[in-house]
Design a protein around this motif. Sequence first.
Motif, mmCIF file in Angstrom:
data_model
loop_
_atom_site.group_PDB
_atom_site.id
_atom_site.type_symbol
_atom_site.label_atom_id
_atom_site.label_comp_id
_atom_site.label_asym_id
_atom_site.label_seq_id
_atom_site.Cartn_x
_atom_site.Cartn_y
_atom_site.Cartn_z
ATOM 1 N N GLN A 1 0.634 -1.340 0.069
ATOM 2 C CA GLN A 1 -0.127 0.110 -0.127
ATOM 3 C C GLN A 1 0.703 1.134 -0.120
ATOM 4 O O GLN A 1 0.924 1.927 0.895
ATOM 5 C CB GLN A 1 -0.973 -0.124 1.161
ATOM 6 C CG GLN A 1 -2.072 -1.095 1.100
ATOM 7 C CD GLN A 1 -2.847 -0.801 -0.421
ATOM 8 O OE1 GLN A 1 -3.304 0.382 -0.421
ATOM 9 N NE2 GLN A 1 -3.073 -1.737 -0.906
ATOM 10 N N ASN A 2 1.545 1.438 -0.755
ATOM 11 C CA ASN A 2 2.326 2.788 -1.192
ATOM 12 C C ASN A 2 2.154 3.182 -2.683
ATOM 13 O O ASN A 2 1.600 2.534 -3.717
ATOM 14 C CB ASN A 2 3.732 2.651 -0.813
ATOM 15 C CG ASN A 2 4.292 1.559 -1.675
ATOM 16 O OD1 ASN A 2 4.622 1.922 -2.882
ATOM 17 N ND2 ASN A 2 5.179 0.550 -0.731
ATOM 18 N N ASN A 3 2.373 4.356 -2.976
ATOM 19 C CA ASN A 3 2.281 5.139 -4.404
ATOM 20 C C ASN A 3 3.417 4.689 -5.158
ATOM 21 O O ASN A 3 3.527 5.521 -6.311
ATOM 22 C CB ASN A 3 1.848 6.477 -4.083
ATOM 23 C CG ASN A 3 3.042 7.223 -3.569
ATOM 24 O OD1 ASN A 3 4.241 6.828 -3.301
ATOM 25 N ND2 ASN A 3 2.856 8.593 -3.058
ATOM 26 N N THR A 4 4.372 3.678 -4.924
ATOM 27 C CA THR A 4 5.251 3.278 -5.968
ATOM 28 C C THR A 4 5.328 1.953 -6.500
ATOM 29 O O THR A 4 6.367 1.545 -6.882
ATOM 30 C CB THR A 4 6.700 3.783 -5.222
ATOM 31 O OG1 THR A 4 6.750 2.995 -4.048
ATOM 32 C CG2 THR A 4 6.864 5.204 -4.818
ATOM 33 N N THR A 5 4.163 1.315 -6.057
ATOM 34 C CA THR A 5 4.100 -0.033 -6.399
ATOM 35 C C THR A 5 4.082 -0.288 -7.872
ATOM 36 O O THR A 5 3.248 0.423 -8.685
ATOM 37 C CB THR A 5 2.961 -0.793 -5.493
ATOM 38 O OG1 THR A 5 2.912 -0.395 -4.423
ATOM 39 C CG2 THR A 5 2.694 -1.976 -5.914
ATOM 40 N N ARG A 6 4.960 -1.247 -8.223
ATOM 41 C CA ARG A 6 4.706 -1.695 -9.727
ATOM 42 C C ARG A 6 4.391 -3.170 -9.866
ATOM 43 O O ARG A 6 4.852 -4.080 -9.355
ATOM 44 C CB ARG A 6 6.013 -1.625 -10.614
ATOM 45 C CG ARG A 6 6.712 -0.190 -10.488
ATOM 46 C CD ARG A 6 8.130 -0.297 -10.872
ATOM 47 N NE ARG A 6 8.964 0.983 -10.946
ATOM 48 C CZ ARG A 6 10.095 1.236 -11.140
ATOM 49 N NH1 ARG A 6 10.994 0.177 -10.770
ATOM 50 N NH2 ARG A 6 10.395 2.350 -11.250
ATOM 51 N N ILE A 7 3.234 -3.122 -10.681
ATOM 52 C CA ILE A 7 2.727 -4.436 -10.749
ATOM 53 C C ILE A 7 2.464 -4.960 -12.376
ATOM 54 O O ILE A 7 2.149 -4.243 -13.064
ATOM 55 C CB ILE A 7 1.149 -4.640 -10.088
ATOM 56 C CG1 ILE A 7 1.201 -4.013 -8.773
ATOM 57 C CG2 ILE A 7 0.608 -6.003 -10.317
ATOM 58 C CD1 ILE A 7 -0.243 -3.846 -8.293
ATOM 59 N N SER B 1 0.594 4.137 -8.240
ATOM 60 C CA SER B 1 0.979 3.028 -8.484
ATOM 61 C C SER B 1 1.007 2.660 -10.223
ATOM 62 O O SER B 1 0.201 3.394 -10.814
ATOM 63 C CB SER B 1 0.469 1.818 -8.073
ATOM 64 O OG SER B 1 0.358 2.039 -6.389
ATOM 65 N N GLN B 2 1.966 1.652 -10.566
ATOM 66 C CA GLN B 2 2.057 1.406 -11.922
ATOM 67 C C GLN B 2 1.542 -0.024 -12.122
ATOM 68 O O GLN B 2 1.993 -1.087 -11.554
ATOM 69 C CB GLN B 2 3.535 1.432 -12.312
ATOM 70 C CG GLN B 2 3.647 1.459 -14.044
ATOM 71 C CD GLN B 2 4.876 1.310 -14.512
ATOM 72 O OE1 GLN B 2 5.916 1.291 -13.859
ATOM 73 N NE2 GLN B 2 5.157 1.353 -15.857
ATOM 74 N N ILE B 3 0.623 -0.115 -13.078
ATOM 75 C CA ILE B 3 0.104 -1.496 -13.381
ATOM 76 C C ILE B 3 0.409 -1.731 -14.904
ATOM 77 O O ILE B 3 0.054 -0.762 -15.728
ATOM 78 C CB ILE B 3 -1.319 -1.669 -13.350
ATOM 79 C CG1 ILE B 3 -1.941 -1.326 -11.860
ATOM 80 C CG2 ILE B 3 -2.100 -2.980 -13.977
ATOM 81 C CD1 ILE B 3 -3.460 -0.999 -11.692
ATOM 82 N N VAL B 4 1.017 -2.689 -15.278
ATOM 83 C CA VAL B 4 1.387 -3.025 -16.811
ATOM 84 C C VAL B 4 0.587 -4.253 -17.187
ATOM 85 O O VAL B 4 1.119 -5.351 -16.477
ATOM 86 C CB VAL B 4 2.980 -3.104 -16.882
ATOM 87 C CG1 VAL B 4 3.236 -3.527 -18.240
ATOM 88 C CG2 VAL B 4 3.588 -2.115 -16.587
ATOM 89 N N LEU B 5 -0.066 -4.218 -17.884
ATOM 90 C CA LEU B 5 -0.977 -5.236 -18.661
ATOM 91 C C LEU B 5 0.074 -5.687 -19.832
ATOM 92 O O LEU B 5 0.332 -4.875 -21.093
ATOM 93 C CB LEU B 5 -2.232 -4.919 -18.969
ATOM 94 C CG LEU B 5 -3.098 -6.365 -19.526
ATOM 95 C CD1 LEU B 5 -4.482 -5.860 -19.307
ATOM 96 C CD2 LEU B 5 -2.656 -6.462 -21.094
ATOM 97 N N ALA B 6 0.646 -6.788 -19.792
ATOM 98 C CA ALA B 6 1.585 -7.615 -21.022
ATOM 99 C C ALA B 6 0.819 -8.561 -21.530
ATOM 100 O O ALA B 6 0.443 -9.615 -20.602
ATOM 101 C CB ALA B 6 2.912 -7.814 -20.479
ATOM 102 N N ASP B 7 0.761 -8.617 -22.851
ATOM 103 C CA ASP B 7 0.081 -9.990 -23.514
ATOM 104 C C ASP B 7 0.815 -10.007 -24.960
ATOM 105 O O ASP B 7 1.052 -8.913 -25.493
ATOM 106 C CB ASP B 7 -1.561 -9.727 -23.463
ATOM 107 C CG ASP B 7 -1.844 -11.007 -23.898
ATOM 108 O OD1 ASP B 7 -2.653 -11.713 -22.849
ATOM 109 O OD2 ASP B 7 -2.055 -11.515 -25.119
#
Length: 261
Positions: A71-77, A99-105
Amino acid sequence: MIQEKSQSSIEEHVGETHFGYRQVPLEEKKKLVGQVFSSVAENYDLMNDLMSLGIHRYWKRRAIEVLDLPQNNTTRILDLAGGTGDLSLLLADKVKIGSQIVLADINYEMVSVGRTQRIDQGYNLPIDYTIANAEQLPYPDNYFDRVIIGFGLRNVTDKQQALDEMFRVLSSHGKILILEFSQVQNQPLSKVYDWYSFSVLPFLGKIIADDADSYQYLAESIRKHPNQKTLLSMLQHSGFQQCHYENFLQGMVAIHLGVKG
Ligand SMILES: C[S@@+](CC[C@H](N)C(=O)[O-])C[C@H]1O[C@@H](n2cnc3c(N)ncnc32)[C@H](O)[C@@H]1O
């Protein structure tokens, strides 16, 4: 008719792999899997709801709970093999702003259908969409805090290499979560499940999406996927620690977890 074959009834030959129950040259599998997902993309979400009677939504919500998001604002998923983006949508609801969410496909159609649907639904989500192969991730070492792969690993040609890649891009203490079909642990249920998989699924695929073959592949690919214990040892082989799994519906689906120590 139930077209069931045991995992051991099909030999793997050097330079070949399985595509469902077919033996194909290694380099051809990616193309064949690509054709399946390009073909199902438009109806993918509807078919998921119909085939699972909506239960896949529960499994996905449970996966996000178990992922234990920082729960922090630098999380990368990384939502790997993210497809039309169900898991990314749930993630976006749970992470802190920044936070950064990367959807890769690997499949452009799957990503594009999902992204367009979200825009049409009025979402403005903090998701980066990328076309990438799980076997060669275009990210630096130690970059992500979490990697989740939902119903994707089964389709990857070299699963061990993909797990190695997920390990590489995770930061120290980062967690991997695999949500995937697995091996049913209960014999009577397994018979019903085989009938459902090899008779009902291709039929639904035919009437809803005019595509029985892709849903036949789905049923076969589930039977060819490593079972719970094998996948656990593959995670350990890639270097993950504290590896464990949780079964749903007697093992029809399982969540595997591991930590990069
Ligand atoms: C069954 S869908 C799952 C989509 C989404 N994660 C979900 O849970 O609904 C499987 C996805 O895996 C993707 N995929 C297959 N092989 C891949 C690979 N080698 N690298 C990345 N994605 C892959 C497909 O394109 C497809 O979108």
